[in-house]
Motif scaffolding. Structure first.
Motif, mmCIF file in Angstrom:
data_model
loop_
_atom_site.group_PDB
_atom_site.id
_atom_site.type_symbol
_atom_site.label_atom_id
_atom_site.label_comp_id
_atom_site.label_asym_id
_atom_site.label_seq_id
_atom_site.Cartn_x
_atom_site.Cartn_y
_atom_site.Cartn_z
ATOM 1 N N GLU A 162 0.816 -1.178 -0.185
ATOM 2 C CA GLU A 162 -0.059 0.122 -0.109
ATOM 3 C C GLU A 162 1.005 1.085 0.121
ATOM 4 O O GLU A 162 2.103 1.358 0.503
ATOM 5 N N CYS A 163 0.281 2.393 -0.739
ATOM 6 C CA CYS A 163 1.083 3.658 -0.869
ATOM 7 C C CYS A 163 1.045 4.091 0.948
ATOM 8 O O CYS A 163 0.280 4.081 1.265
ATOM 9 N N GLY A 164 2.385 4.519 1.150
ATOM 10 C CA GLY A 164 2.550 4.902 2.544
ATOM 11 C C GLY A 164 2.020 6.520 2.537
ATOM 12 O O GLY A 164 1.681 6.777 3.805
ATOM 13 N N GLU A 165 1.664 7.035 1.478
ATOM 14 C CA GLU A 165 1.042 8.602 1.526
ATOM 15 C C GLU A 165 -0.323 8.534 1.355
ATOM 16 O O GLU A 165 -1.165 9.459 2.119
ATOM 17 N N HIS A 166 -0.790 7.616 0.700
ATOM 18 C CA HIS A 166 -2.065 7.795 0.207
ATOM 19 C C HIS A 166 -2.877 6.314 0.582
ATOM 20 O O HIS A 166 -2.617 4.990 -0.055
ATOM 21 N N LYS A 167 -3.688 6.182 1.614
ATOM 22 C CA LYS A 167 -4.358 4.948 2.280
ATOM 23 C C LYS A 167 -5.162 4.209 1.065
ATOM 24 O O LYS A 167 -5.981 4.908 0.180
ATOM 25 N N GLY A 168 -5.132 2.935 0.826
ATOM 26 C CA GLY A 168 -5.762 2.162 0.040
ATOM 27 C C GLY A 168 -5.436 2.094 -1.277
ATOM 28 O O GLY A 168 -5.955 1.695 -2.143
ATOM 29 N N LEU A 169 -4.272 2.824 -1.727
ATOM 30 C CA LEU A 169 -3.744 2.985 -2.793
ATOM 31 C C LEU A 169 -2.605 2.384 -2.880
ATOM 32 O O LEU A 169 -1.504 2.310 -2.318
ATOM 33 N N VAL A 170 -2.018 1.846 -4.471
ATOM 34 C CA VAL A 170 -0.738 1.252 -4.425
ATOM 35 C C VAL A 170 0.072 2.328 -5.403
ATOM 36 O O VAL A 170 -0.446 2.818 -6.559
ATOM 37 N N ALA A 171 1.260 2.567 -4.973
ATOM 38 C CA ALA A 171 2.239 3.551 -5.727
ATOM 39 C C ALA A 171 2.614 2.964 -7.043
ATOM 40 O O ALA A 171 2.971 1.864 -7.034
ATOM 41 N N SER A 172 2.444 3.954 -7.855
ATOM 42 C CA SER A 172 3.445 3.567 -9.264
ATOM 43 C C SER A 172 4.521 4.160 -9.351
ATOM 44 O O SER A 172 5.084 4.671 -8.341
ATOM 45 N N LYS A 173 5.280 3.810 -10.536
ATOM 46 C CA LYS A 173 6.877 4.252 -10.705
ATOM 47 C C LYS A 173 6.904 5.772 -10.720
ATOM 48 O O LYS A 173 7.754 6.380 -10.438
ATOM 49 N N ALA A 174 5.704 6.405 -11.037
ATOM 50 C CA ALA A 174 5.699 7.834 -11.144
ATOM 51 C C ALA A 174 5.387 8.598 -9.873
ATOM 52 O O ALA A 174 4.960 10.113 -9.926
ATOM 53 N N HIS A 175 4.917 7.893 -8.992
ATOM 54 C CA HIS A 175 4.552 8.386 -7.801
ATOM 55 C C HIS A 175 5.353 9.709 -7.173
ATOM 56 O O HIS A 175 6.545 9.515 -6.962
ATOM 57 N N GLY A 176 4.787 10.893 -7.106
ATOM 58 C CA GLY A 176 5.642 11.980 -6.540
ATOM 59 C C GLY A 176 6.299 12.691 -7.525
ATOM 60 O O GLY A 176 6.905 13.885 -7.341
ATOM 61 N N LYS A 177 6.126 12.443 -8.916
ATOM 62 C CA LYS A 177 7.027 13.051 -9.901
ATOM 63 C C LYS A 177 5.885 13.689 -10.715
ATOM 64 O O LYS A 177 5.125 12.973 -11.407
ATOM 65 N N GLY A 178 6.269 14.934 -11.037
ATOM 66 C CA GLY A 178 5.279 15.716 -11.708
ATOM 67 C C GLY A 178 3.867 16.010 -11.148
ATOM 68 O O GLY A 178 3.545 15.599 -9.989
ATOM 69 N N LYS A 179 3.003 16.156 -12.203
ATOM 70 C CA LYS A 179 1.522 16.500 -11.912
ATOM 71 C C LYS A 179 0.992 15.230 -11.742
ATOM 72 O O LYS A 179 1.189 14.363 -12.504
ATOM 73 N N ARG A 180 -0.141 14.912 -10.757
ATOM 74 C CA ARG A 180 -0.688 13.957 -10.292
ATOM 75 C C ARG A 180 -1.731 13.325 -11.327
ATOM 76 O O ARG A 180 -1.810 12.049 -11.842
ATOM 77 N N TRP A 181 -2.393 14.129 -11.724
ATOM 78 C CA TRP A 181 -3.841 13.841 -12.549
ATOM 79 C C TRP A 181 -3.804 14.068 -14.278
ATOM 80 O O TRP A 181 -3.205 15.069 -14.351
#
Length: 420
Positions: free
Chosen positions: A19-38
């Motif tokens: 699980e993503c440590g920053e966003h509960k219930g989601l799984v981080a991708s390789k792009a996590h935290g890089k550039g704009k999210r949406w």
């Protein structure tokens, strides 16, 4: 309908993914935290997917609503299209879209190279503002020292680039939309009259130049058209001349025959009897050559070579000097032809057709003052038509019955009687 994708998290996580440590219930991708999210995703009118990145999900959803609405109203533009540079769009899209001959394309490329690329070449076409468009037009005069009609002509070419960009849905509106074009500073043409043309014909030192000066005054041909005139284009029985080619010069290619610059230039001219007699006498004395570069041409050099534009101009200047007449350019004989037609009452559309102008506005711009001088003729016609028998300015017969038209002095006399 488009949709919004979360770049920072997997849409289909695998079993056992942490699980993503920053966003509960989601799984981080390789792009996590890089550039704009949406990421906003939707299909363009041609079915191709278009994407754009946004900081918040709300912004991405708003973008999709905006683009889908634009598709429905027909106002949709590819957000990436406007990023093309002015230079790239001008050379890769605008020039190939024009139905022009090689010499004209060379002229257009020269305009781009001298006045557009140095100022805007590497700018995105969507970035040019109306204020910059107006400032650029001023540079044509202040920086590049263009005079006369040339600033207007250059501006028209460049305006065409942005106009096509609007049509191709590259930009919403041209930066020139509400910016007036430079004034075409045209000096009123003062063509030679018949007496002066006769003077030039008499002073010409060669039969070739005598015939060419007179024929040009009787037909209004351009320099390249009369130098490229072939005998088989003349119908002596029907008294017509087909104008369908010209002799031109281009650096690197020399003199060669080419099609006319515009479709309007292709025309069949009615010839006066004087022009027919002139041509008949000349070709009888100097039959067109068979073979060689001047084969079939009415006018060639003494050795059969082609006549260059500079040669013809020099011949006319020398003739003017010998005749002690004002210095004239060859094109002024074309103006003479137009002035005779206008003075004779030909309407602008007919004059346009005879001269081979692209549109009637060109004719009106060039000869507006000559049409204005013909206004007195209109007054005389109306005065003659409405004059009562016995009034000053009246005639025994009405103009419709073949009576003569009174002169303007007589119409002024009528005014004096009324006022008295």
């Amino acid at each position: 309908m488009g949709y919004v994708a979360d770049r920072w998290h997997k849409s289909r996580p695998k079993l056992g993914d942490p699980e993503c440590g920053e966003h509960k219930g989601l799984v981080a991708s390789k792009a996590h935290g890089k550039g704009k999210r949406w990421q906003a995703r939707y299909d363009d009118p041609n079915g191709n997917e278009v994407t754009s990145l946004w900081r918040t999900k709300t912004e991405a959803e708003a973008e999709i609503v905006k683009q889908e609405s634009a598709k429905q109203t027909g106002s949709w533009l590819d957000p990436k299209a406007g990023r093309v540079t002015v230079k790239q769009f001008a050379y890769d899209t605008w020039l190939p879209s024009l139905n022009i001959i090689g010499r004209t394309q060379t002229e257009y490329e020269g305009v781009l190279r001298r006045y557009v690329v140095p100022e805007w070449g590497n700018r995105e076409i969507r970035s040019i503002k109306p204020s910059e468009a107006g400032a650029w037009q001023k540079l044509l005069v202040t920086k590049y020292k263009l005079k006369g009609t040339y600033p207007n002509r250059v501006s028209r070419y460049v305006r065409g680039i942005f106009r096509l960009a609007v049509i191709d849905r590259v930009i919403h509106v041209s930066p020139f939309e509400r910016i007036p074009a430079p004034t075409a500073d045209e000096r009123a043409t003062q063509p030679p009259d018949v007496a002066e043309v006769r003077q030039l014909i008499a002073a010409a030192y060669d039969d070739r130049w005598k015939a060419m000066i007179e024929l040009n005054a009787l037909t209004g041909l351009r320099s390249g058209e009369i130098r490229g005139l072939r005998l088989d284009r003349i119908d002596f029985l029907r008294r017509t001349m087909l104008v369908n080619q010209q002799l031109v010069y281009e650096k690197g290619d020399g003199l060669y025959f080419d099609e006319l610059k515009t479709g309007a230039g292709l025309r069949t001219l009615p010839l006066s009897q004087r022009a027919v007699d002139l041509l008949a006498a000349y070709v009888h004395k100097y039959p067109p050559r068979e073979g060689g570069p001047g084969e079939g041409l009415v006018f060639v050099m003494a050795d059969g070579g082609l006549i260059g534009e500079s040669t013809l101009d020099y011949a006319l200047k020398s003739t003017c000097k010998k005749a002690k007449a004002p210095k004239r350019h060859w094109h002024e004989l074309r103006h003479h032809y137009a002035s005779v037609l206008i003075a004779g009452g030909e309407n602008p559309k007919v004059v346009q057709k005879r001269l081979g102008h692209k549109d009637v506005m060109t004719t009106l711009r060039t000869y507006a003052h000559l049409f204005a001088e013909a206004e007195e003729q209109t007054r005389d016609v109306l005065d003659a038509a409405w004059a009562e028998p016995g009034e000053t300015g009246s005639t025994e017969e009405s103009p419709r019955q073949g009576g003569r038209i009174p002169e303007s002095r007589r119409s002024q006399g009528v005014l004096k009687q009324v006022s008295g």
